[in-house]
Design an enzyme around this catalytic site. Sequence first.
Site, PDB file in Angstrom:
ATOM      1  CD  GLN A  52      87.217  42.710 -63.309  1.00  0.00           C
ATOM      2  OE1 GLN A  52      87.808  42.718 -64.391  1.00  0.00           O
ATOM      3  NE2 GLN A  52      87.765  43.259 -62.236  1.00  0.00           N
ATOM      4  NE  ARG A 104      78.575  28.041 -46.224  1.00  0.00           N
ATOM      5  CZ  ARG A 104      79.736  28.074 -46.890  1.00  0.00           C
ATOM      6  NH1 ARG A 104      80.442  26.952 -47.052  1.00  0.00           N
ATOM      7  NH2 ARG A 104      80.191  29.215 -47.387  1.00  0.00           N
ATOM      8  CD  GLU A 148      92.944  40.572 -62.282  1.00  0.00           C
ATOM      9  OE1 GLU A 148      93.931  40.145 -62.896  1.00  0.00           O
ATOM     10  OE2 GLU A 148      91.766  40.335 -62.633  1.00  0.00           O
ATOM     11  CG  ASP A 164      88.519  39.622 -61.012  1.00  0.00           C
ATOM     12  OD1 ASP A 164      88.139  38.596 -60.430  1.00  0.00           O
ATOM     13  OD2 ASP A 164      88.931  40.621 -60.402  1.00  0.00           O
ATOM     14  N   GLY A 223     108.008  35.596 -77.872  1.00  0.00           N
ATOM     15  CA  GLY A 223     107.869  34.725 -79.030  1.00  0.00           C
ATOM     16  C   GLY A 223     109.193  34.531 -79.740  1.00  0.00           C
ATOM     17  N   GLY A 224     109.133  34.021 -80.950  1.00  0.00           N
ATOM     18  CA  GLY A 224     110.352  33.735 -81.702  1.00  0.00           C
ATOM     19  C   GLY A 224     111.010  34.970 -82.291  1.00  0.00           C
TER      20      GLY A 224
END
Length: 412
Positions: free
Chosen positions: A17, A103, A138, A167, A245-246
């Site tokens: 994803q 690799r 995730e 993801d 938030g405020g």
Amino acid sequence: MTKALEGVRVLDMTHVQSGPSATQLLAWLGADVVKLEAPSGDITRKQLRDLPDVDSLYFTMLNCNKRSITLNTKSERGKEILTELIRRSDVMVENFGPGAVDRMGFTWERIQEINPRIVYASIKGFGDGPYTNFKAYEVVAQAMGGSMSTTGFEDGPPLATGAQIGDSGTGVHAVAGILAALFQRENTGRGQRVNVAMQHAVLNLCRVKLRDQQRLAHGALAEYPNAQDTAGADEVPRSGNASGGGQPGWAVKCAPGGPNDYVYVIVQPVGWKPLSALIGRPELAEDPEWASPESRLPKLGKMFQLIEEWSATLPKWEVLEQLNAHNIPCGPILSTKEIVEDESLAANEMVVRVDHPERGTFTTVGSPLKLSDSPVEIRTSPLLGEHNAEVYVGELGLGDEELLLLKTNGVI
């Protein structure tokens, strides 16, 4: 009409994803994204199948607008072909485990030798350090990026969010880095390395919680409904549906009381008078114990309880209508079924129907990026190796006989 990234060739060596979400955004913006898969294909083609022997929705919804080629990069001929693909690409994206591409024999230094102009983007779980070799998923990224410890209610366990911030959230960050590197290349003529870690991307999305971590040093977090739990605390607690938030917010119940019969309400100072009238408590607009934001902060739980006593008697769409009539910020909790059936999302091409040659029509998410000069038409994901002949013969110049021999020998 030309597209924003028209002429940009992306070699997509990603799977699952985080990587495919990034390269799909690039494809939607007009890049030619060539998805390079092992002959067995991206593992998600077979994961979570709802129809037998057909590419899963997991795969189809993350790989629209791409071309698919197959290549065994462990074979010598495969490495030669990969070298040529790198030489012809502007961007290369991979999300293998740490060191896997090295690799194969393709270190960053080697890739630069092949194509000094290439932008080589890698998505990993973690940055350099003690977590480097941890397997990243995730919810592991959510756990280690600050999301889970701050999600849920104070008396419950840490919770994962349904949004794929580990993801797909990392994929969006990777796209930002790739576009910046392409832009810088216009000035320098050089490509560069782009590294994005899932833990880092989640942390970036959790920055408000780090803000609150620092605020704890100066007292309780008054905006949290469980503010008493933050007094003297040394870490940010889980705060349920607090807005972060405020302006205080909460999800309040609506009739008839189903699992998604809720409306999220934010109480701004200017909205308290009309809101108190709506809920049948107009006297609270003048009551010194309730009139100001400061007076309401110590009793947020009670405030939202009063609002919920009103909202619980009405369907969520009626609650929404009445709140919006007074310009009170709010939004209904939309279920996945409601989102799929939402006519406005379909009209905005955010929920789209796509025809697939084997599964028929499926529903997927459209592009959230709306560019006036680069409209997006969602095309179906490719079948495994669908474009082998187109790329190997038509573009790399291999002969038809060699293509057949490569298939016989398991190189493609």
